[in-house]
Write an enzyme that holds these catalytic residues in place. Structure first.
Site, PDB file in Angstrom:
ATOM      1  N   ASP A 465      20.340  12.093 -19.202  1.00 19.78           N
ATOM      2  CA  ASP A 465      19.472  11.751 -18.073  1.00 19.78           C
ATOM      3  C   ASP A 465      20.234  11.730 -16.749  1.00 19.78           C
ATOM      4  OD1 ASP A 465      17.125  10.979 -16.810  1.00 19.78           O
ATOM      5  OD2 ASP A 465      16.692   9.378 -18.239  1.00 19.78           O
ATOM      6  N   ASP A 535       8.120  12.244 -16.341  1.00 22.76           N
ATOM      7  CA  ASP A 535       7.909  10.874 -16.835  1.00 22.76           C
ATOM      8  C   ASP A 535       6.425  10.544 -16.869  1.00 22.76           C
ATOM      9  OD1 ASP A 535      10.432  10.163 -17.435  1.00 22.76           O
ATOM     10  OD2 ASP A 535      10.812   8.974 -15.637  1.00 22.76           O
TER      11      ASP A 535
END
Ligand code: GLA
Length: 727
Positions: A465, A535
C-alpha cells in the site's frame, strides 16, 4: 527484410556542395506504422502514425509532407523556432539551448529502432528509442539522455515522447478522480490552447488524473468503431501529458515526467533513462485500443505473471478495519473457506510492538506481529488458513513510517524532510514517507519484505500500500545541488527495490494499492499481479470506476470485492446479487464479515463463487468488449467477454438508473459468429429474483448481434450474468 530507402540529394550550402541524404525510419507492428525521416543528412522529422501502408502510399506520404510546418521528431528548446518543445537543457556553462543532429540509426532484428542524436556544440546526446510489439500493435517510445560535459547539466523539461496529431474532429478521453472515485471518464474535443493532464502527488501517479489517454480521430469517441490512438506513460510518479495546439495543422502531444517544480540534474558521464510511453492505434474505437493494451499487458510482461489464475480472496479491511482480534480473524478464515474462498488476506493492523496500531497514526515501519492481537502470531493464522486448504496474504506499507514508531525513533534521518522546516504529516496526522533515494532505506525496504517472505514462505500474497503523498520536499541523502531529483529518483529507487524483491520472490502474488486506486500504472505493474481499483466498494459506483480502469488494464488484474450493504463509503443499499455480478467481471474477492450475511446470502455467495471459478478462465483469457456505457443515456451498463476461439461468451448487464416507464434497451452482443447458434444460461440466480432468460434457449449469433437479448431489468439494481455457448 525491411526495405530501407535512402535518397541521396545534392545540397548547396554557402556555395559548397554536399551530398545529403534522406532516410526513412519506420517502426512497424502487425497493423500499424510509425514513420519518421532523417532529412538533409542529420535532421529528424516526424511523418506519420497510423495503419500500415503499402510502399506506394508510404512514398507518397514522404513526398507530400506539408512544407508549411516543420515537425521535428523530438523538438527541443533552442531550435524549435518558437514551437512547443519536449526538452530544455541548461548546460554546465549556463547555455539554455539544444541543437540536435542525427548521428546514426540502429535497427535491431526485433524491429526496435534507436535514433542517435547529438548536440552540435556540446558533448550531450539524446537517444530516441522505439520498440514495437508486433502482435498487440503497441509501440513504445522513450528517450535516453547522456551528459558528456565536464559539469552537471540541468533538465528543465524532459518529456519521454512527442507525437503530432493532425487536427480535425479530434476528441480526447481521459480519466480523472480522487480517492474513492478514481478513473472517472471525461471526454471532450481537443481545442486550441494547452491542456495538461498531470499529477503532483509525488508518491502516487493516479488518484486525481491518470497517465493514460485515448485520442479519437473521427469525432465523438465510440466503443467499437473509429480511428483511435491510445497512450500510456509507464511511470509511477508525477507525470505530465500535454496537448499543445496552436493554429497550425496539428495537436502536439508530449508525455513524460512532470518537470515542474522538479527539474533533473544529470551528472557528467551519466545517462538518464526516461520512462516509456506505450502507444497503440486501432480502427475499432476505444474498445480496440483497450484490447490492444490488454493483450500487450498479458503477453509482454507489462503486468506480472498474467498467465496464472488470480485467487478469490477475502480481505479483512472492511470486515474489521484495525480492530484485529485472533478469534474474529480465525472465524473469518473458517467462514471464508466454507464459501469456497481460496486466499485470506490480513489487512492493516496486525503489526507494531512498542506502539500498537489501533488507530492509523502509528507503527508503520515496525513490521512485527502484535502478539496482543494475535497471540499465535502470523504463524498461527497461516496454519489455520492452510488447514482449510487456502492461501494466506498480508498487508504492508513498506515505504512509510509514523512519528510514533520504533523505526522513526531509530532513523529520523530516513524520512524525506525539507531541511530545517517543520515536518508535514500525511494520514493519521503522523505518517511520513521514507527516502527511497537513499540506498540504506532501499535496503531496509527490500530486507523487510525479504525477511517477511523468507521467514514465512507460506505467505502467498502481499498487498503493498501507499497512503500518503510526498509532503516534505528534501532528501538528506541527495547533495544540496541535486535536491530537484527527488521526484524522479524516488520512483527509480522504488522500482529498483521491486526488481530486487521480484528476483528473490518470483512466486508471491503482490497487489498494488495506493490508498485505493492511486498508484496503478504501467511503470509499476510489471512487478505486481493485480491492483486495488478503489477504496470505494459500492458496487454501483464501482461500475464506473472499473469501466475507466478497464480502458487500459485487463480485467482479471483488477481487484473487485463484494462488501457490506449499506456501503461503508456511500451508504447505498445494494442487493447481494448486484454486488457479486459487478465484482465478478474482474478478480473476484470479498471485503466483509461473512458472518454478517444471512443464510440465503451465504448460500448465494457460495454458488456465485463456484460460478466464478468456472468463468475465471474466460475473464482472464477472453477479450473484453464494453457495450453499453454507464456514462451513456441508456441507464444500463454492459460488457461482453469472448473466448479466443469464439466458442464461449459472458454478458454482464447492470441497471444504473431506475424510473417509471423506463425504456430498457436490448443487449446487443458483438464479435460473435453470425451463422453459429448459441445457447444461453443465466448464472447467479438469487432466490426470489426472476430469471431474465430461459436457460438452454438458442439464438443465432446474427440475432444476438442485430436484435440483442431482451432482459427485463425491472427492479432497481437489477443485474444479469449470462453465459453463451456456441453449439
Ligand atoms: C488503504 C487501502 C485499504 C486498506 C487501508 C488500510 O486505504 O486502500 O484497502 O488497506 O489502506 O489502512
Amino acid at each position: 527484410m525491411k526495405l530501407i530507402k535512402t535518397i541521396l540529394s545534392v545540397v548547396f550550402l554557402q556555395g559548397v556542395q554536399f551530398f545529403a541524404f534522406s532516410e526513412e525510419i519506420s517502426i512497424e507492428t502487425s497493423n500499424t506504422l510509425m514513420l519518421l525521416e532523417r532529412v538533409e543528412g542529420d535532421t529528424l522529422k516526424f511523418v506519420y502514425y497510423g495503419p500500415r501502408l503499402d510502399r506506394i502510399d508510404q512514398d507518397r506520404l514522404l513526398r507530400e509532407k506539408d512544407p508549411s510546418i516543420v515537425l521535428y521528431g523530438y523538438p527541443v528548446f533552442g531550435t524549435s523556432d518558437g514551437a512547443p518543445y519536449a526538452m530544455q537543457m541548461e548546460h554546465a556553462d549556463g547555455n539554455q539551448t539544444l541543437d540536435l543532429k542525427v548521428t546514426g540509426i540502429d535497427r535491431r532484428p526485433d524491429g526496435s529502432v534507436d535514433i542517435n542524436m547529438a548536440d552540435r556544440l556540446f558533448p550531450v546526446s539524446v537517444k530516441l528509442r522505439y520498440k514495437p510489439y508486433e502482435g498487440s500493435d503497441v509501440i513504445e517510445s522513450w528517450v535516453e539522455v547522456k551528459n558528456g560535459e565536464e559539469g552537471a547539466v540541468r533538465l528543465h523539461r524532459f518529456d519521454s515522447s512527442f507525437l503530432p496529431i493532425e487536427q480535425g474532429d479530434v476528441w480526447l478521453s481521459r480519466l480523472h478522480g480522487d480517492w474513492a472515485s478514481e478513473a472517472t471518464l471525461v471526454e471532450e474535443p481537443l481545442r486550441p490552447g494547452m491542456l495538461q493532464i498531470k499529477t503532483t502527488d509525488g508518491a502516487r501517479s493516479s488518484h486525481y488524473a491518470r497517465p493514460e489517454v485515448m485520442i479519437s480521430l473521427d469525432g465523438k469517441p465510440c466503443e467499437n468503431k473509429g480511428r483511435t490512438i491510445g497512450a500510456a506513460l509507464e511511470w509511477s510518479g508525477n507525470f505530465s501529458l500535454r496537448f499543445d495546439t496552436e493554429s497550425r495543422r496539428v495537436h502536439r502531444f508530449f508525455a513524460g515526467v512532470l518537470a515542474e517544480p522538479s527539474g533533473y540534474v544529470l551528472d557528467p558521464d551519466s545517462v538518464l533513462v526516461l520512462p516509456r510511453v506505450a502507444y497503440t492505434y486501432s480502427r475499432n474505437g476505444k474498445g480496440g485500443v483497450s484490447r490492444n493494451f490488454h493483450s500487450w499487458a498479458k503477453t509482454e510482461g507489462k503486468v506480472y505473471r498474467t498467465d496464472r489464475p488470480r485467487d478469490i480472496l477475502l480481505n479483512s479491511w472492511e470486515g474489521v478495519y484495525l480492530n484485529i482480534k485472533e478469534p474474529v480473524i480465525e472465524k473469518m478464515v473458517n467462514d471464508w473457506s466454507a464459501l469456497g474462498g481460496e486466499l485470506f488476506v490480513l489487512d492493516d493492523g496486525w503489526f507494531g510492538d512498542k506502539y500498537p496500531r489501533n488507530v492509523d497514526n502509528s507503527s508503520l515501519g515496525d513490521w512485527r506481529t502484535d502478539r496482543r492481537k494475535l497471540p499465535h502470531g502470523i504463524e498461527g493464522l497461516i496454519k489455520t488458513t492452510q488447514d482449510k486448504g487456502m492461501k494466506f496474504g498480508l498487508w504492508i506499507e513498506p515505504e512509510f513510517t509514523n512519528v510514533r514508531s520504533k523505526l522513526y525513533e531509530t532513523h529520523p534521518d530516513w524520512v524525506l524532510r525539507a531541511g530545517g522546516r517543520p515536518l508535514r504529516y500525511g494520514r493519521g496526522g503522523t505518517q511520513m514517507i521514507l527516502d527511497m533515494t537513499n540506498p540504506e532505506v532501499r535496503d531496509f525496504v527490500v530486507n523487510l519484505v525479504d525477511s517477511l517472505l523468507s521467514g514465512h514462505p507460506e505467505i502467498a500474497y502481499l498487498k503493498w500500500d501507499c497512503n500518503t503523498f510526498l509532503l516534505n520536499y528534501g532528501s538528506s541523502s541527495l547533495p544540496a545541488d541535486r535536491q530537484t531529483n527527488i521526484y524522479f529518483d524516488y520512483h527509480k529507487g522504488l522500482t529498483d527495490a521491486l526488481k530486487r524483491i521480484r528476483a528473490k520472490h518470483p512466486d508471491v502474488a503482490i497487489q498494488n494499492c495506493g490508498g485505493g486506486g492511486g498508484r496503478y500504472n504501467y511503470g509499476l505493474m510489471p512487478y505486481f499481479d493485480e491492483f486495488w481499483v478503489s477504496d470505494n466498494t459500492d458496487a454501483w459506483q464501482r461500475v464506473f470506476i472499473q469501466w475507466g480502469a478497464s480502458m487500459f488494464y485487463p480485467p482479471h488484474v483488477m481487484g473487485q470485492h463484494v462488501s457490506a450493504s449499506p456501503s461503508h463509503q456511500t451508504g447505498r443499499i445494494i442487493p447481494m446479487k448486484f454486488r457479486f455480478d459487478v465484482a465478478m467481471s474482474g478478480r473476484l474477492g470479498m471485503e466483509m464479515l461473512p458472518s454478517a450475511m444471512t443464510e440465503t446470502e451465504r448460500d448465494f455467495a457460495r454458488k456465485a463463487i463456484a460460478n466464478y471459478k468456472e468463468i475465471r478462465p474466460l475473464i482472464q483469457n477472453g477479450e473484453q468488449y464494453r457495450l453499453l456505457s454507464p456514462y451513456g443515456d441508456s441507464g444500463m451498463a454492459s460488457m461482453e467477454y469472448l473466448s479466443a476461439d469464439g466458442s464461449e461468451a459472458i454478458l454482464f448487464a447492470y441497471k444504473m438508473k431506475h424510473y417509471q416507464n423506463q425504456v430498457i434497451p436490448r443487449f446487443r452482443l458483438v464479435a460473435l459468429d453470425p451463422d453459429a447458434i448459441y445457447s444461453v444460461e443465466e448464472l447467479n440466480i438469487y432466490p426470489g429474483v426472476g430469471r431474465q432468460v430461459a436457460d438452454g434457449e438458442k439464438y443465432s449469433g446474427r440475432y444476438l448481434m442485430e436484435n440483442g437479448l431482451r432482459l427485463s431489468m425491472g427492479s432497481e439494481y437489477s443485474s444479469s450474468l449470462i453465459r453463451l455457448k456456441r453449439l
